[in-house]
Design a protein around this motif. Structure first.
Motif, short mmCIF file in Angstrom:
data_model
loop_
_atom_site.label_atom_id
_atom_site.label_comp_id
_atom_site.label_asym_id
_atom_site.label_seq_id
_atom_site.Cartn_x
_atom_site.Cartn_y
_atom_site.Cartn_z
N SER A 149 -74.14 3.65 -14.97
CA SER A 149 -73.74 4.93 -14.39
C SER A 149 -74.93 5.78 -13.96
O SER A 149 -74.76 6.74 -13.21
CB SER A 149 -72.89 5.72 -15.39
N ASN A 150 -76.14 5.42 -14.40
CA ASN A 150 -77.34 6.13 -13.97
C ASN A 150 -78.19 5.29 -13.02
O ASN A 150 -79.33 5.65 -12.73
CB ASN A 150 -78.17 6.57 -15.17
N TRP A 152 -77.37 3.88 -9.47
CA TRP A 152 -76.41 3.71 -8.38
C TRP A 152 -76.65 2.44 -7.58
O TRP A 152 -75.70 1.82 -7.07
CB TRP A 152 -76.44 4.92 -7.44
N ASN A 153 -77.91 2.00 -7.44
CA ASN A 153 -78.19 0.82 -6.64
C ASN A 153 -77.53 -0.42 -7.23
O ASN A 153 -76.84 -1.18 -6.53
CB ASN A 153 -79.71 0.61 -6.53
N TYR A 156 -73.57 0.07 -7.22
CA TYR A 156 -72.95 -0.06 -5.90
C TYR A 156 -73.05 -1.50 -5.37
O TYR A 156 -72.15 -1.97 -4.67
CB TYR A 156 -73.59 0.91 -4.92
N MET A 178 -66.75 4.77 -9.00
CA MET A 178 -67.92 4.54 -8.16
C MET A 178 -68.33 5.82 -7.43
O MET A 178 -69.52 6.12 -7.31
CB MET A 178 -67.61 3.44 -7.14
N VAL A 181 -70.25 7.87 -9.90
CA VAL A 181 -71.61 7.37 -10.12
C VAL A 181 -72.53 7.81 -8.98
O VAL A 181 -73.65 8.30 -9.22
CB VAL A 181 -71.62 5.84 -10.26
N LEU A 182 -72.07 7.66 -7.75
CA LEU A 182 -72.90 8.05 -6.61
C LEU A 182 -73.16 9.55 -6.61
O LEU A 182 -74.26 10.01 -6.30
CB LEU A 182 -72.21 7.63 -5.31
N CYS A 185 -75.70 10.42 -9.31
CA CYS A 185 -77.06 10.05 -8.90
C CYS A 185 -77.49 10.76 -7.62
O CYS A 185 -78.56 10.46 -7.07
CB CYS A 185 -77.15 8.53 -8.72
N ASN A 187 -76.53 10.62 -4.58
CA ASN A 187 -76.55 9.89 -3.31
C ASN A 187 -75.28 10.30 -2.56
O ASN A 187 -74.31 9.55 -2.47
CB ASN A 187 -76.57 8.38 -3.55
N MET A 191 -71.83 8.49 -1.10
CA MET A 191 -70.59 8.93 -1.76
C MET A 191 -69.53 9.25 -0.72
O MET A 191 -68.37 8.83 -0.84
CB MET A 191 -70.88 10.16 -2.62
#
Length: 564
Positions: A149-150, A152-153, A156, A178, A181-182, A185, A187, A191
């Motif tokens: 969860s920390n 994202w790469n 995803y 998901m 998570v994005l 982080c 992103n 997202m």
């Protein structure tokens, strides 16, 4: 409810005798006939073998290979190196009395092996996963997203690969996880791409996660825009519940101004309810704008809603944070005059604040007021009580309260355990703290006792301070096994703690690991590490760290996560 004996024993040692007199005298030990083994035990000079066995998920073995206090043999336990690291940590020794049958590797660990490969791009991870022999299911997807969860790469990449598997389609729950998570982080471009991809699967739950993550990142106007556009773009209705979700996100992330502005703009088109007004009252009280909060109460009354315990508790919390307990008493009196009884949340806030203000006798006396109102303590009340007792040097009493909870019909949750573990570490009861971690797993039934990152923080800090490198590695393995993702705050804790303990080489490992995941520690942490490297004459490592920081800050594709 807490037994009168137990609470009164605490009260009798803190409050004036003239208040409680003889009726609270304790005559025997209420725990002497307990079937549940207490956690109080004589501390051994070194951590015993059962700790190593427990953290490695093995049956208890002999006392071979005890964990040393200071061990230089340290490897960050990325699951890509699980087997070799386990061997380095001495957790898989095939010696007499320590023989354990090999467990089959679970699907989550197979996936983690691929996701933990260093310096892999999104495309490379997706391609590599084609060789991953697992059956994709919603359960597996959600577990992977929790574990990463920390990151994202990695999360995803797995999400993308899983979507392509024959016979599997992402559920709304998987998409929402998901998206979260994005957002976590930061992103946000990716997202929004994912939200657009969801199309008709987008719900208020999805948009609530989006709005909360935007607000948490200080993007308040974008959170409001997401609310305004969600009906046109995704068919999610802008009703009272949706408005409350937006306002709650803004208030919790310290922007009462945006929440109030949104409320005024939508007042004529979306009918507010009592929760809407209470969110505003809470926001203004949180910002110490009590006059504005009273104005909202006037609007609330004009709209036909009465004041409830939530309304008044916001004032109690606000005045408590100011340390103005005279005003707190006035609010409590106003509540009673209006026929509103304080609840356990009200009393927990008051007790915690009094304890924080070093008014311990008054804090413990809150229980008497609770009894008068017929209010039953809950897990949060116990957690606060344990914290107060521990901080004021009454650790034994804190342990007794912890042990007494279940006898009074109150189940321990993760907050209670976290408080107790932190207290044990604070009082140098390291073995006790680890036994508590073990008990969490034993008591876990509905997930309320699942360890989280706050559970491990004091234990990791203790390992850094006392240079217990093998135990540190084992705890990190334990975090992974419980799908607890290390966040940037934990990396900072590890880096700073190891620097202060002279373990600068290990601190560098964690720094590189954090940067690889797109987490850029705050400037003071980077500076501390560079200075320690300079003191040790490690010029090459210093240049590498400085170069790494500069490259990550300049790379727009990464999502830095600074900690204030």
């Amino acid at each position: 409810m807490l037994t009168k004996l137990r609470i009164s024993k605490l009260l009798s040692s803190s409050l004036p005798r003239r208040i409680y007199e003889r009726r609270f005298l304790a005559t025997h030990n209420a725990f002497s006939n307990s079937d549940e083994s207490p956690i109080v035990a004589a501390e051994s000079p070194e951590l015993p073998s059962w700790i190593k066995d427990f953290l490695s998920n093995k049956p208890s073995s002999s006392s071979l290979n005890p964990i040393s206090d200071d061990d230089e043999d340290f490897v960050i336990p990325s699951l890509a190196h699980w087997a070799s690291t386990q061997k380095k940590l001495g957790l898989n020794d095939a010696s007499p009395g320590n023989v354990v049958a090999k467990k089959p590797i679970e699907d989550i660990d197979k996936v983690s092996d691929f996701l933990n490969k260093k310096e892999s791009s999104h495309e490379e991870i997706v391609k590599a996963l084609s060789k991953c022999d697992v059956v994709v299911s919603e359960t597996l997807v959600l577990q992977v997203l929790r574990r990463f969860s920390n990151g994202w790469n990695q999360a995803y990449a797995f999400f993308t690969w899983a979507k392509s598997r024959t016979g599997y389609t992402h559920s709304p729950n998987a998409y929402n996880a998901m998206v979260d998570v994005l957002g976590k982080c930061r992103n946000f471009d990716l997202m929004w791409q994912l939200v657009d991809e969801m199309s008709e699967l987008v719900t208020l739950d999805t948009m609530s996660k989006v709005m909360r993550r935007l607000a948490k990142s200080g993007k308040y106007s974008e959170a409001v825009d997401a609310f305004v556009e969600m009906e046109r773009k995704y068919g999610v209705g802008r009703d009272t519940n949706a408005m409350n979700s937006l306002m709650d996100a803004l208030v919790k992330e310290n922007s009462i101004e945006h929440a109030h502005e949104a409320f005024l703009k939508m007042f004529d088109t979306i009918k507010p309810d009592s929760r809407t007004f209470n969110i505003l009252v809470h926001g203004f009280c949180k910002a110490r704008r009590f006059d504005d909060a009273r104005t909202v109460m006037d609007l609330m009354k004009a709209a036909g809603f009465g004041f409830d315990v939530v309304t008044y508790t916001s004032f109690v919390e606000g005045y408590c944070k100011e340390g103005d307990f005279r005003r707190v008493d006035e609010v409590l009196e106003e509540m009673r005059e209006n026929g509103v009884k304080p609840n356990v949340v009200t009393y927990t806030i008051l007790m915690h604040s009094l304890g924080k203000a070093r008014q311990v006798a008054e804090a413990l006396g809150v229980y008497e007021k609770m009894k008068e109102d017929g209010c039953v303590p809950d897990a949060k009340f116990y957690s606060s009580l344990i914290h107060i007792l521990s901080k004021t040097g009454r650790f034994k009493d804190a342990v007794e309260v912890f042990e007494d909870m279940t006898r009074q019909g109150v189940s321990r949750d993760v907050l209670v355990y976290n408080t107790m573990i932190s207290s044990a570490v604070h009082h140098s009861r390291d073995e006790m703290a680890l036994r508590l971690l073990k008990r969490m797993e034993e008591e876990e039934e509905d997930g309320s006792c699942s360890p989280n990152v706050e559970t491990y923080a004091p234990l990791l800090k203790m390992c850094c301070q006392k240079k217990k490198m093998k135990l540190l590695g084992a705890l990190l393995h334990h975090m992974v096994r419980n799908d607890v993702s290390i966040d940037v705050a934990t990396y900072i804790l590890l880096i700073r703690g190891l620097c202060m303990s002279g373990k600068v080489e290990v601190a560098c490992l964690f720094f590189e690991e954090a940067m690889r995941k797109g987490m850029v520690p705050r400037d003071s942490t980077c500076k501390m590490l560079v200075e320690e490297l300079e003191k040790k004459g490690m010029g090459e490592a210093k240049l590498k760290i400085q170069s790494l920081v500069q490259s990550k800050v300049m790379t727009k594709s990464q999502s830095p996560l600074p900690v204030a």
